[in-house]
Design a protein around this motif. Structure first.
Motif, PDB file in Angstrom:
ATOM      1  N   MET A  40       0.825  -1.218   0.000  1.00 43.05           N
ATOM      2  CA  MET A  40       0.000   0.000   0.000  1.00 43.05           C
ATOM      3  C   MET A  40       0.857   1.265   0.000  1.00 43.05           C
ATOM      4  SD  MET A  40      -3.010  -0.875  -0.457  1.00 43.05           S
ATOM      5  CE  MET A  40      -3.673   0.784  -0.301  1.00 43.05           C
ATOM      6  N   THR A  41       2.022   1.218   0.656  1.00 45.40           N
ATOM      7  CA  THR A  41       2.922   2.376   0.639  1.00 45.40           C
ATOM      8  C   THR A  41       3.399   2.657  -0.778  1.00 45.40           C
ATOM      9  OG1 THR A  41       3.668   2.035   2.908  1.00 45.40           O
ATOM     10  CG2 THR A  41       5.136   3.265   1.457  1.00 45.40           C
ATOM     11  N   ARG A  43       1.911   1.780  -3.559  1.00 45.66           N
ATOM     12  CA  ARG A  43       0.781   2.240  -4.382  1.00 45.66           C
ATOM     13  C   ARG A  43       0.467   3.712  -4.107  1.00 45.66           C
ATOM     14  NH1 ARG A  43      -0.860  -2.001  -7.140  1.00 45.66           N
ATOM     15  NH2 ARG A  43      -0.689  -4.073  -6.224  1.00 45.66           N
ATOM     16  N   ARG A  44       0.614   4.132  -2.860  1.00 44.67           N
ATOM     17  CA  ARG A  44       0.411   5.559  -2.545  1.00 44.67           C
ATOM     18  C   ARG A  44       1.490   6.403  -3.209  1.00 44.67           C
ATOM     19  NH1 ARG A  44      -1.318   3.646   2.650  1.00 44.67           N
ATOM     20  NH2 ARG A  44       0.802   3.831   3.451  1.00 44.67           N
ATOM     21  N   ASP A  45       2.712   5.887  -3.214  1.00 44.59           N
ATOM     22  CA  ASP A  45       3.803   6.601  -3.882  1.00 44.59           C
ATOM     23  C   ASP A  45       3.522   6.729  -5.381  1.00 44.59           C
ATOM     24  OD1 ASP A  45       5.217   6.904  -1.540  1.00 44.59           O
ATOM     25  OD2 ASP A  45       6.484   5.142  -1.867  1.00 44.59           O
ATOM     26  N   ASP A  47       0.600   6.616  -6.829  1.00 51.73           N
ATOM     27  CA  ASP A  47      -0.526   7.541  -6.991  1.00 51.73           C
ATOM     28  C   ASP A  47      -0.037   8.992  -6.956  1.00 51.73           C
ATOM     29  OD1 ASP A  47      -2.449   5.582  -7.226  1.00 51.73           O
ATOM     30  OD2 ASP A  47      -2.983   5.591  -5.108  1.00 51.73           O
TER      31      ASP A  47
END
Length: 269
Positions: A40-41, A43-45, A47
């Motif tokens: 998730m980290t 994927r946030r990066d 995004d």
């Protein structure tokens, strides 16, 4: 690339951007291992980098902006991504199929997983432009596991994802009508709808949508926000989107504004 979980977000994103530019693309699972952070980290990066136009998200990772919309991974490359999510989606989507109905499956690794759950459903008529999907039913019948399924494989030109596209496929699909269409996609977004990097595949998928009474998109959570070169359906044309439970809450909320029904497949059944 550095292997540290203590990097600041800005430092980590700079490393990711450098890797994307140097290699022409990266996968999420590679970045999680190399940077020792969660899925998730990363994927946030991605995004955050996509939001400022530095990269483009594609299924399973990211590529430079100039390559994103025309980058089409092959079937084998895609088949190794999000395996558990695809299995959960396939199981949930198969529950929508009743014996004796006419259904269509587009190309893709998620529809391939779905086909393996449909071989025991009786008396189906299956229309597909996927060589891989057709092989699933043919193999089941050879092994005596088939249940009277009739498979209609469209002709056409083969794509890197083992789909048959082009005028021959389009003409065959336009002449048919089916109760349910299960549609794989390269990406989904509110702005671009369902899209693919392959122009010919987009046209074939448009014909699928036009011939179906009910459209079911089958796509895992990583495809949300990904945009391919060509749109083949608006989100509002999708009756049901079957995805996995890892879809972020904000994405689910946004999708429900367009899709008539959102099904989050149960985990671990």
């Amino acid at each position: 690339m550095a292997d540290s979980s203590n990097l600041l977000a800005e430092q980590r994103r700079a490393l990711i951007l450098d890797e994307v530019r140097r290699r022409g693309g990266v996968r999420v699972n590679e970045l999680t291992r190399r940077l020792n952070v969660s899925d998730m980290t990363i994927r946030r990066d991605l995004d955050a980098l996509a939001k400022v136009g530095a990269i483009e998200k594609v299924h399973g990772g990211a590529v430079p902006v100039e390559e994103a919309r025309t980058h089409e991974p092959g079937f084998e490359a895609k088949s190794s991504l999000e395996l558990s999510a695809k299995e959960e989606i396939a199981r949930a989507a198969a529950a929508l199929v009743s014996p004796g109905t006419a259904i269509a499956l587009s190309g893709g690794t998620t529809t391939f997983a779905l086909a393996q759950h449909l071989v025991t459903v009786g008396q189906l008529t299956v229309v597909t432009n996927s060589v891989r999907v057709a092989d699933v039913f043919e193999r089941a019948q050879r092994q005596g596991e088939g249940t009277g399924t009739t498979v209609v494989l469209t002709g056409g030109v083969r794509t890197p994802s083992d789909s048959l596209v082009g005028p021959v496929a389009d003409r065959a699909i336009r002449s048919l009508h089916f109760d349910l269409l299960f549609l794989g996609t390269h990406g989904l977004s509110p702005e671009a709808g369902l899209s693919t990097p392959n122009l010919a595949e987009a046209e074939t998928n448009r014909n699928f949508v036009a011939s179906a009474r009910r459209v079911v998109a089958v796509a895992d959570h990583t495809k949300w926000g990904v945009v391919g070169l060509s749109t083949f359906a608006e989100l509002g044309e999708v009756d049901t989107w079957v995805t996995d439970a890892a879809l972020p809450a904000e994405a689910a909320e946004a999708a429900r504004e367009y899709v008539r029904e959102l099904v989050l497949a149960p985990t671990g059944l």
